[in-house]
Design a protein around this motif. Structure first.
Motif, PDB file in Angstrom:
ATOM      1  N   MET A 292       0.835  -1.198   0.000  1.00  0.00           N
ATOM      2  CA  MET A 292       0.000   0.000   0.000  1.00  0.00           C
ATOM      3  C   MET A 292       0.878   1.259   0.000  1.00  0.00           C
ATOM      4  O   MET A 292       1.865   1.339   0.719  1.00  0.00           O
ATOM      5  CB  MET A 292      -0.894   0.034   1.246  1.00  0.00           C
ATOM      6  CG  MET A 292      -1.790   1.254   1.350  1.00  0.00           C
ATOM      7  SD  MET A 292      -2.594   1.388   2.965  1.00  0.00           S
ATOM      8  CE  MET A 292      -1.334   2.199   3.914  1.00  0.00           C
ATOM      9  N   LYS A 293       0.487   2.225  -0.802  1.00  0.00           N
ATOM     10  CA  LYS A 293       1.186   3.509  -0.849  1.00  0.00           C
ATOM     11  C   LYS A 293       0.350   4.527  -0.077  1.00  0.00           C
ATOM     12  O   LYS A 293      -0.856   4.660  -0.296  1.00  0.00           O
ATOM     13  CB  LYS A 293       1.381   3.951  -2.297  1.00  0.00           C
ATOM     14  CG  LYS A 293       2.164   5.246  -2.454  1.00  0.00           C
ATOM     15  CD  LYS A 293       2.431   5.562  -3.925  1.00  0.00           C
ATOM     16  CE  LYS A 293       3.577   4.726  -4.483  1.00  0.00           C
ATOM     17  NZ  LYS A 293       3.994   5.180  -5.836  1.00  0.00           N
ATOM     18  N   LEU A 294       0.996   5.231   0.854  1.00  0.00           N
ATOM     19  CA  LEU A 294       0.310   6.227   1.683  1.00  0.00           C
ATOM     20  C   LEU A 294       0.772   7.630   1.285  1.00  0.00           C
ATOM     21  O   LEU A 294       1.951   7.966   1.362  1.00  0.00           O
ATOM     22  CB  LEU A 294       0.631   5.998   3.165  1.00  0.00           C
ATOM     23  CG  LEU A 294       0.179   7.102   4.141  1.00  0.00           C
ATOM     24  CD1 LEU A 294      -1.337   7.231   4.154  1.00  0.00           C
ATOM     25  CD2 LEU A 294       0.722   6.824   5.550  1.00  0.00           C
ATOM     26  N   TYR A 295      -0.191   8.441   0.852  1.00  0.00           N
ATOM     27  CA  TYR A 295       0.079   9.843   0.533  1.00  0.00           C
ATOM     28  C   TYR A 295      -0.266  10.678   1.764  1.00  0.00           C
ATOM     29  O   TYR A 295      -1.396  10.600   2.269  1.00  0.00           O
ATOM     30  CB  TYR A 295      -0.775  10.316  -0.646  1.00  0.00           C
ATOM     31  CG  TYR A 295      -0.493   9.606  -1.943  1.00  0.00           C
ATOM     32  CD1 TYR A 295       0.363  10.159  -2.891  1.00  0.00           C
ATOM     33  CD2 TYR A 295      -1.083   8.372  -2.231  1.00  0.00           C
ATOM     34  CE1 TYR A 295       0.616   9.514  -4.099  1.00  0.00           C
ATOM     35  CE2 TYR A 295      -0.834   7.716  -3.423  1.00  0.00           C
ATOM     36  CZ  TYR A 295       0.020   8.298  -4.358  1.00  0.00           C
ATOM     37  OH  TYR A 295       0.271   7.659  -5.544  1.00  0.00           O
ATOM     38  N   ILE A 296       0.691  11.481   2.243  1.00  0.00           N
ATOM     39  CA  ILE A 296       0.432  12.364   3.387  1.00  0.00           C
ATOM     40  C   ILE A 296       0.461  13.805   2.895  1.00  0.00           C
ATOM     41  O   ILE A 296       1.524  14.351   2.581  1.00  0.00           O
ATOM     42  CB  ILE A 296       1.466  12.177   4.515  1.00  0.00           C
ATOM     43  CG1 ILE A 296       1.519  10.712   4.963  1.00  0.00           C
ATOM     44  CG2 ILE A 296       1.124  13.086   5.696  1.00  0.00           C
ATOM     45  CD1 ILE A 296       2.550  10.436   6.053  1.00  0.00           C
TER      46      ILE A 296
ATOM     47  N   ILE B 244      -8.694   8.677   2.864  1.00  0.00           N
ATOM     48  CA  ILE B 244      -9.508   8.206   1.739  1.00  0.00           C
ATOM     49  C   ILE B 244      -8.824   6.992   1.121  1.00  0.00           C
ATOM     50  O   ILE B 244      -7.635   7.056   0.761  1.00  0.00           O
ATOM     51  CB  ILE B 244      -9.664   9.302   0.662  1.00  0.00           C
ATOM     52  CG1 ILE B 244     -10.336  10.547   1.253  1.00  0.00           C
ATOM     53  CG2 ILE B 244     -10.467   8.783  -0.542  1.00  0.00           C
ATOM     54  CD1 ILE B 244     -10.326  11.755   0.313  1.00  0.00           C
ATOM     55  N   GLU B 245      -9.561   5.879   0.997  1.00  0.00           N
ATOM     56  CA  GLU B 245      -9.049   4.698   0.286  1.00  0.00           C
ATOM     57  C   GLU B 245      -9.402   4.858  -1.184  1.00  0.00           C
ATOM     58  O   GLU B 245     -10.535   5.181  -1.527  1.00  0.00           O
ATOM     59  CB  GLU B 245      -9.682   3.423   0.841  1.00  0.00           C
ATOM     60  CG  GLU B 245      -9.289   3.099   2.264  1.00  0.00           C
ATOM     61  CD  GLU B 245      -9.928   1.797   2.731  1.00  0.00           C
ATOM     62  OE1 GLU B 245     -10.140   0.902   1.883  1.00  0.00           O
ATOM     63  OE2 GLU B 245     -10.231   1.687   3.937  1.00  0.00           O
ATOM     64  N   VAL B 246      -8.428   4.624  -2.076  1.00  0.00           N
ATOM     65  CA  VAL B 246      -8.692   4.740  -3.510  1.00  0.00           C
ATOM     66  C   VAL B 246      -8.749   3.365  -4.148  1.00  0.00           C
ATOM     67  O   VAL B 246      -8.455   2.342  -3.515  1.00  0.00           O
ATOM     68  CB  VAL B 246      -7.623   5.638  -4.188  1.00  0.00           C
ATOM     69  CG1 VAL B 246      -7.653   7.038  -3.591  1.00  0.00           C
ATOM     70  CG2 VAL B 246      -6.228   5.048  -4.072  1.00  0.00           C
ATOM     71  N   GLY B 247      -9.109   3.350  -5.428  1.00  0.00           N
ATOM     72  CA  GLY B 247      -9.447   2.103  -6.099  1.00  0.00           C
ATOM     73  C   GLY B 247      -8.354   1.064  -6.178  1.00  0.00           C
ATOM     74  O   GLY B 247      -8.631  -0.139  -6.223  1.00  0.00           O
ATOM     75  N   ASN B 248      -7.086   1.488  -6.203  1.00  0.00           N
ATOM     76  CA  ASN B 248      -5.992   0.522  -6.336  1.00  0.00           C
ATOM     77  C   ASN B 248      -5.429   0.081  -4.990  1.00  0.00           C
ATOM     78  O   ASN B 248      -4.394  -0.578  -4.924  1.00  0.00           O
ATOM     79  CB  ASN B 248      -4.861   1.096  -7.194  1.00  0.00           C
ATOM     80  CG  ASN B 248      -4.234   2.331  -6.570  1.00  0.00           C
ATOM     81  OD1 ASN B 248      -4.680   2.798  -5.529  1.00  0.00           O
ATOM     82  ND2 ASN B 248      -3.211   2.863  -7.215  1.00  0.00           N
ATOM     83  N   GLY B 249      -6.114   0.454  -3.905  1.00  0.00           N
ATOM     84  CA  GLY B 249      -5.674   0.036  -2.575  1.00  0.00           C
ATOM     85  C   GLY B 249      -4.801   1.052  -1.852  1.00  0.00           C
ATOM     86  O   GLY B 249      -4.502   0.877  -0.665  1.00  0.00           O
ATOM     87  N   ASP B 250      -4.372   2.088  -2.552  1.00  0.00           N
ATOM     88  CA  ASP B 250      -3.576   3.139  -1.897  1.00  0.00           C
ATOM     89  C   ASP B 250      -4.471   3.999  -1.014  1.00  0.00           C
ATOM     90  O   ASP B 250      -5.703   3.982  -1.127  1.00  0.00           O
ATOM     91  CB  ASP B 250      -2.871   4.012  -2.940  1.00  0.00           C
ATOM     92  CG  ASP B 250      -1.797   3.245  -3.701  1.00  0.00           C
ATOM     93  OD1 ASP B 250      -1.357   2.194  -3.191  1.00  0.00           O
ATOM     94  OD2 ASP B 250      -1.406   3.690  -4.793  1.00  0.00           O
ATOM     95  N   VAL B 251      -3.827   4.776  -0.159  1.00  0.00           N
ATOM     96  CA  VAL B 251      -4.560   5.597   0.807  1.00  0.00           C
ATOM     97  C   VAL B 251      -4.015   7.023   0.786  1.00  0.00           C
ATOM     98  O   VAL B 251      -2.804   7.245   0.699  1.00  0.00           O
ATOM     99  CB  VAL B 251      -4.432   5.018   2.237  1.00  0.00           C
ATOM    100  CG1 VAL B 251      -5.007   5.980   3.272  1.00  0.00           C
ATOM    101  CG2 VAL B 251      -5.128   3.668   2.322  1.00  0.00           C
ATOM    102  N   VAL B 252      -4.936   7.983   0.865  1.00  0.00           N
ATOM    103  CA  VAL B 252      -4.557   9.393   0.978  1.00  0.00           C
ATOM    104  C   VAL B 252      -4.998   9.909   2.336  1.00  0.00           C
ATOM    105  O   VAL B 252      -6.183   9.809   2.679  1.00  0.00           O
ATOM    106  CB  VAL B 252      -5.203  10.250  -0.129  1.00  0.00           C
ATOM    107  CG1 VAL B 252      -4.776  11.717   0.041  1.00  0.00           C
ATOM    108  CG2 VAL B 252      -4.832   9.732  -1.507  1.00  0.00           C
ATOM    109  N   SER B 253      -4.042  10.431   3.102  1.00  0.00           N
ATOM    110  CA  SER B 253      -4.380  11.044   4.386  1.00  0.00           C
ATOM    111  C   SER B 253      -3.721  12.419   4.435  1.00  0.00           C
ATOM    112  O   SER B 253      -3.164  12.880   3.440  1.00  0.00           O
ATOM    113  CB  SER B 253      -3.924  10.165   5.554  1.00  0.00           C
ATOM    114  OG  SER B 253      -4.449  10.678   6.784  1.00  0.00           O
ATOM    115  N   TRP B 254      -3.766  13.053   5.576  1.00  0.00           N
ATOM    116  CA  TRP B 254      -3.299  14.435   5.635  1.00  0.00           C
ATOM    117  C   TRP B 254      -2.992  14.873   7.057  1.00  0.00           C
ATOM    118  O   TRP B 254      -3.452  14.291   8.041  1.00  0.00           O
ATOM    119  CB  TRP B 254      -4.369  15.372   5.066  1.00  0.00           C
ATOM    120  CG  TRP B 254      -5.745  15.058   5.575  1.00  0.00           C
ATOM    121  CD1 TRP B 254      -6.297  15.400   6.779  1.00  0.00           C
ATOM    122  CD2 TRP B 254      -6.738  14.265   4.893  1.00  0.00           C
ATOM    123  NE1 TRP B 254      -7.565  14.900   6.886  1.00  0.00           N
ATOM    124  CE2 TRP B 254      -7.868  14.201   5.739  1.00  0.00           C
ATOM    125  CE3 TRP B 254      -6.790  13.623   3.646  1.00  0.00           C
ATOM    126  CZ2 TRP B 254      -9.023  13.508   5.394  1.00  0.00           C
ATOM    127  CZ3 TRP B 254      -7.937  12.943   3.297  1.00  0.00           C
ATOM    128  CH2 TRP B 254      -9.039  12.891   4.168  1.00  0.00           C
TER     129      TRP B 254
END
Length: 649
Positions: free
Chosen positions: A1-5, A30-40
């Motif tokens: 999983m790739k996490l965007y902060i 937010i979980e996106v379609g390819n399994g990655d996650v965006v947080s902040w």
């Protein structure tokens, strides 16, 4: 999983919109379609601890405890954002790769880096962190940025510079504010005398200007004009240039102070021949002003619309985050990457369809013109503020937003117009042994200046930014050796004028061009015009802070020091009130970003200076301060309880 902060939720949502769907919104990510996650983050979710966190005895303000220099620096979660830190802690453990998506500046770099460090991310995972640089929140721009991720380690110098700045502000603010407040209380003043590494020299500039105005004595000075007539009957005026022999009768600015001397020159040139001793004509070009960084935009907005720096910054944040009409606004760069030229046709095309007044200028823009603004070598983490590809036609902008947006658009469109070209003529005349000169400009091509002319179709303000240049008189065709006729001499009496009080525009100009106010010649050599006090992101806040603390006041457009502000500056040592030391530190912080200096070379001398200034404080007298509680200002118990003044800048 790739996490965007991301640095804040709005940026996180913009990133998620550019990632595969479907999306699943969770609390804090937010979980996106390819399994990655965006947080902040939510801005800074960590903050410096109070002095008493290092030792309980520091709760009491005591000169014997100073200076307070932490051996190991500590951060603590902000209470209001603690839950978001908990979300990030869980996600960081689960992810395989972290993508740092802080704002594209040194503060944005540190903001996310310090969270990663606080959460004790492993060295292995740290080595793989990627950096996402977004300066435009529109979907197409975010997708382009996602395709150009860079190793985060390339941006560590930015983080170190911001860390040094943060700790320096804490050390300087905590120690000197306590030291000088304690001394002020001995004189009967019951308010907090906050001192900052940046704010105090700025207050010092205003106090020095006020004193200069108060002590100014106007003096008359005299100029002589020669009224010249050619054989063809054409007329113009030439100005007398006093010779070296006149120096005893002149001031430091070469103004003649003795009326009899000027009257003598007038009498000597009446009805005398005027011989052309020299004439030079050359064609010159003036290229378009660069696109805006934040300070340049704030300065122009203050001149055009009387808007203060904080208001301009807030409007820019709305245009960037809410409306997505401009690129990242807290930029200190006035240059653009060459790859941005690829988006220029789309941006200009959108502007031609605009319902705002600049659409006609957009239609006349020449996309083949490449101004000096496009320079990869001068672009660091972020570039100049420019319009995005998004149209404003269906957005209900208020008058403030329209004004700022149109300034940004105009400055961008100017890059696609030819240079302003003119003929410059320098003429020297010999009249009765005296030298008289004329400098004339004859415009040949208006070029980019057509965008800056006041037009009846421009509705965004009646208070346009206008050129300060006087209209030049036109010279007839002349040759060296021509003999003309001086019909008469003309005595012009003027009076020296005091300097002007600072305004929002001129105070910002002083902060960004601080080298002009530096007295140490060696430091002046080090500084460039672009070096300044504070950063693009902090200057507006620093000025507002000085007002909130009762050190500055407004009188119309003028900014003046209050009695408390003046008394504080008068009592402090010159080192604290002049910009020399702070300007040099700012230059070192910039050098850290460019890997030309390091953290220790900045912090070591700073600690030594603080130790010296705390030692000097015990000998200071604040007898000029008003007695009792301040009319405006912070109470000491508030200062102790809240971290309002801990991170003083």
């Amino acid at each position: 999983m790739k996490l965007y902060i991301a640095e804040k939720p709005s940026l996180g949502r913009a990133i998620a919109d550019a990632l595969p769907k479907p999306h699943k919104k969770q609390k804090g990510f937010i979980e996106v379609g390819n399994g990655d996650v965006v947080s902040w983050c939510i801005g800074h979710i960590l903050e410096q601890v109070e002095p008493d966190a290092y030792d309980e005895k520091y709760k009491k303000w005591d000169m014997q405890h100073l200076p307070i220099i932490p051996a190991i620096w500590q951060l603590k979660p902000k209470p209001q954002t603690r839950s978001q830190l908990t979300v990030l802690r869980k996600l960081v453990k689960q992810c395989d790769v972290i993508v740092h998506a802080g704002d594209p500046d040194r503060e944005g770099q540190l903001l996310v880096d310090e969270v990663i460090d606080h959460l004790k991310v492993s060295k292995t995972k740290k080595a793989k962190i990627e950096r996402l640089l977004i300066s435009d929140l529109n979907l197409a721009a975010v997708k382009r940025a996602l395709n150009t991720l860079k190793p985060n380690k390339e941006f560590i110098p930015l983080s170190i510079s911001a860390l040094a700045r943060s700790r320096a502000d804490w050390l300087y603010g905590i120690n000197l504010t306590r030291a000088f407040t304690i001394q002020g209380q001995k004189s009967g003043y019951q308010g907090v005398l906050s001192v900052g590494r940046v704010q105090t020299p700025i207050l010092g500039l205003v106090v020095a200007r006020d004193n200069e105005i108060d002590n100014f004595v106007s003096k008359p000075f005299y100029q002589v004009l020669a009224n010249i007539k050619t054989q063809d009957g054409e007329t113009f005026k030439a100005k007398w240039q006093p010779s070296a022999a006149c120096q005893p009768y002149m001031d430091d600015e070469n103004r003649v102070l003795v009326k009899a001397l000027a009257e003598n020159v007038v009498a000597r040139i009446n009805n005398k021949p005027a011989v052309v001793s020299d004439i030079k004509t050359e064609q010159k070009k003036q290229f378009a002003p660069l696109p805006y960084n934040l300070s340049a935009l704030q300065i122009d907005a203050a001149k055009a619309f009387s808007m203060n720096a904080k208001l301009v910054l807030d409007i820019c944040q709305g245009l960037y985050e809410k409306h997505k009409l401009i690129t990242y606004p807290r930029s200190d760069s006035r240059f653009l990457p060459k790859e941005q030229l690829m988006q220029a046709p789309q941006i200009i095309g959108m502007l031609t369809q605009s319902t705002l007044p600049f659409s006609e200028h957009a239609k006349n823009a020449d996309k083949s013109v490449v101004s000096k603004a496009w320079n990869d070598k001068k672009v660091t983490a972020h570039h100049a503020i420019i319009p995005t590809e998004k149209s404003a036609n269906n957005i209900n902008l208020n008058s403030f937003e329209k004004n700022i947006y149109q300034l940004i658009v105009r400055q961008y469109l100017a890059q696609f117009f030819p240079a302003f070209t003119y003929e410059q003529t320098k003429l020297s005349l010999d009249i009765s042994g005296g030298v008289f000169k004329v400098n004339c400009k004859n415009p040949l091509q208006q070029g980019w200046k057509v965008l800056f002319k006041k037009s009846s179709s421009e509705t965004f303000s009646n208070r346009q930014i206008t050129s300060n240049e006087q209209e030049e008189q036109r010279l007839p065709a002349l040759n060296k050796g021509d003999i003309l006729h001086c019909q008469k001499g003309e005595l012009v009496e003027k009076n020296t004028q005091p300097p002007q009080n600072f305004t929002d525009a001129t105070l910002l100009q002083a902060m960004t061009g601080i080298a002009r106010y530096v007295t140490d010649t060696e430091i002046k050599k080090i500084l460039k015009d672009t070096d300044g006090l504070g950063t693009e992101a902090t200057r507006a806040g620093i000025i507002e802070l000085l007002f909130k603390r009762g050190f500055l006041q407004r009188q119309g457009k003028q900014i003046k020091a209050t009695l408390v502000g003046k008394s504080l500056i008068d009592a402090l040592p010159a080192m604290a009130t002049s910009p020399d030391m702070t300007a040099q530190w700012e230059a070192t912080l910039n050098a850290i970003c460019e890997q030309k200096s390091n953290y220790q070379s900045f912090m070591s001398p700073l600690v030594s200076v603080i130790e010296s200034m705390v030692s000097q404080a015990s000998n200071l007298s604040f007898s000029e301060l008003p007695k009792g509680k301040p009319v405006n200002g912070f109470k000491k118990k508030r200062f102790n309880r809240k971290k309002k003044l801990a991170k003083t800048v």
